[in-house]
Design a protein around this motif. Structure first.
Motif, PDB file in Angstrom:
ATOM      1  N   GLU A 242     -63.236 -40.317   5.072  1.00 49.00           N
ATOM      2  CA  GLU A 242     -64.310 -39.318   5.047  1.00 49.00           C
ATOM      3  C   GLU A 242     -64.533 -38.779   3.625  1.00 49.00           C
ATOM      4  N   VAL A 243     -63.431 -38.550   2.899  1.00 47.32           N
ATOM      5  CA  VAL A 243     -63.545 -38.076   1.509  1.00 47.32           C
ATOM      6  C   VAL A 243     -64.289 -39.113   0.662  1.00 47.32           C
ATOM      7  N   GLN A 244     -63.921 -40.391   0.839  1.00 48.92           N
ATOM      8  CA  GLN A 244     -64.594 -41.455   0.065  1.00 48.92           C
ATOM      9  C   GLN A 244     -66.080 -41.523   0.390  1.00 48.92           C
ATOM     10  N   ARG A 245     -66.380 -41.395   1.709  1.00 40.46           N
ATOM     11  CA  ARG A 245     -67.780 -41.456   2.137  1.00 40.46           C
ATOM     12  C   ARG A 245     -68.556 -40.290   1.527  1.00 40.46           C
ATOM     13  N   ALA A 246     -67.970 -39.079   1.625  1.00 37.90           N
ATOM     14  CA  ALA A 246     -68.641 -37.882   1.095  1.00 37.90           C
ATOM     15  C   ALA A 246     -68.820 -37.979  -0.418  1.00 37.90           C
ATOM     16  N   ALA A 247     -67.801 -38.535  -1.103  1.00 39.78           N
ATOM     17  CA  ALA A 247     -67.889 -38.673  -2.565  1.00 39.78           C
ATOM     18  C   ALA A 247     -68.997 -39.656  -2.941  1.00 39.78           C
ATOM     19  N   ALA A 248     -69.131 -40.734  -2.137  1.00 38.99           N
ATOM     20  CA  ALA A 248     -70.185 -41.722  -2.418  1.00 38.99           C
ATOM     21  C   ALA A 248     -71.565 -41.083  -2.239  1.00 38.99           C
TER      22      ALA A 248
END
Ligand SMILES: [Zn+2]
Length: 255
Positions: free
Chosen positions: A140-146
């Motif tokens: 989720e963090v990676q998705r939000a960062a993208a």
């Protein structure tokens, strides 16, 4: 046939100068378009929208990061607990193996080891579930960062596009300001004043009279105004009764 009464015109100017007012009007029309475009650039609204999206995406990233680090702490806490249960079991086993424990204590130790083994099993099951949650939180963090990156890129693109449009507008404006500065001194003060007054009030200062139509407001002049115009001297500066613009007469006027 009765001639309409002679009308006195306040401003007089050579017909060729009057015709040059049309060049000035063209320059001013473009300057107005530039000013209007500057105020209504779609890029400005777009940038505002993207800035809001970017803020939302940043907030979502902070939320995701917070829950990931909460889970990370939870994982560490649980690892410590598993570790302490293991250490306690090791200590119990060593004590049993040492042969120094009395029979009663041995029974207690055995009982405690069973309890510790159950506790360890529960903890390990929890740990597995926790790991899965942490993995999901990291994704989720990676998705939000993208998404933050994408919004940032969109913002940069929109700002670049806005700057390009503004640079074009600046160039057009500079060119037209120079045209105006070159043209304006040609006109007598009274004529320029009359022109500028109407332009400031109505947007267009002068228009070509063609086919009985005012080139500024596009309305057809009525018969009485047309006959007044026919009777006016060439150097009389006449204005449209409807919009107030200076009506410039040329061979195309069809009078
Ligand atoms: Zn008019």
């Amino acid at each position: 046939m009765e001639r309409p009464s002679e009308r006195e015109y306040e401003v007089k100017a050579d017909p060729s100068l009057q015709r040059e007012l049309l060049d000035l009007a063209e320059v001013d029309a473009e300057l107005s378009r530039v000013a209007h475009r500057r105020r209504n650039l779609p890029e400005l609204a777009e940038i505002e929208g993207i800035e809001k999206t970017l803020q939302d995406k940043r907030d979502a990233l902070v939320t995701a990061q917070t829950s990931a680090s909460d889970l990370e702490r939870e994982v560490t806490r649980q690892e410590r607990e598993v570790e302490s249960v293991r250490a306690r079991a090791d200590r119990d086993r060593k004590l049993m193996e040492s042969g120094s424990a009395a029979a009663k204590q041995l029974t207690e130790l055995e009982h405690e080891l069973e309890t510790l083994a159950r506790r360890q099993q529960v903890l390990e099951d929890d740990q597995l579930e926790l790991m899965e949650r942490r993995e999901a939180a990291d994704i989720e963090v990676q998705r939000a960062a993208a998404e933050v990156d994408k919004a940032q890129q969109d913002l940069e693109d929109a700002v670049t596009r806005r700057d390009e449009v503004l640079a074009d507008l600046d160039a057009t404006q500079a060119r037209r300001d120079a045209d105006r500065a070159a043209l304006a001194p040609k006109f007598p003060e009274a004529l320029l004043k009359a022109y500028d007054r109407v332009r400031e009030q109505r947007g267009i200062g002068a228009g070509l009279l063609r086919s009985r139509q005012c080139g500024a407001c596009k309305l057809e002049l009525d018969r009485s105004q047309l006959s007044e115009i026919k009777n006016a001297a060439d150097d009389d500066v006449i204005t449209c009764e409807n919009c107030g613009a200076i009506l410039v007469r040329t061979g195309e006027s069809g009078l």
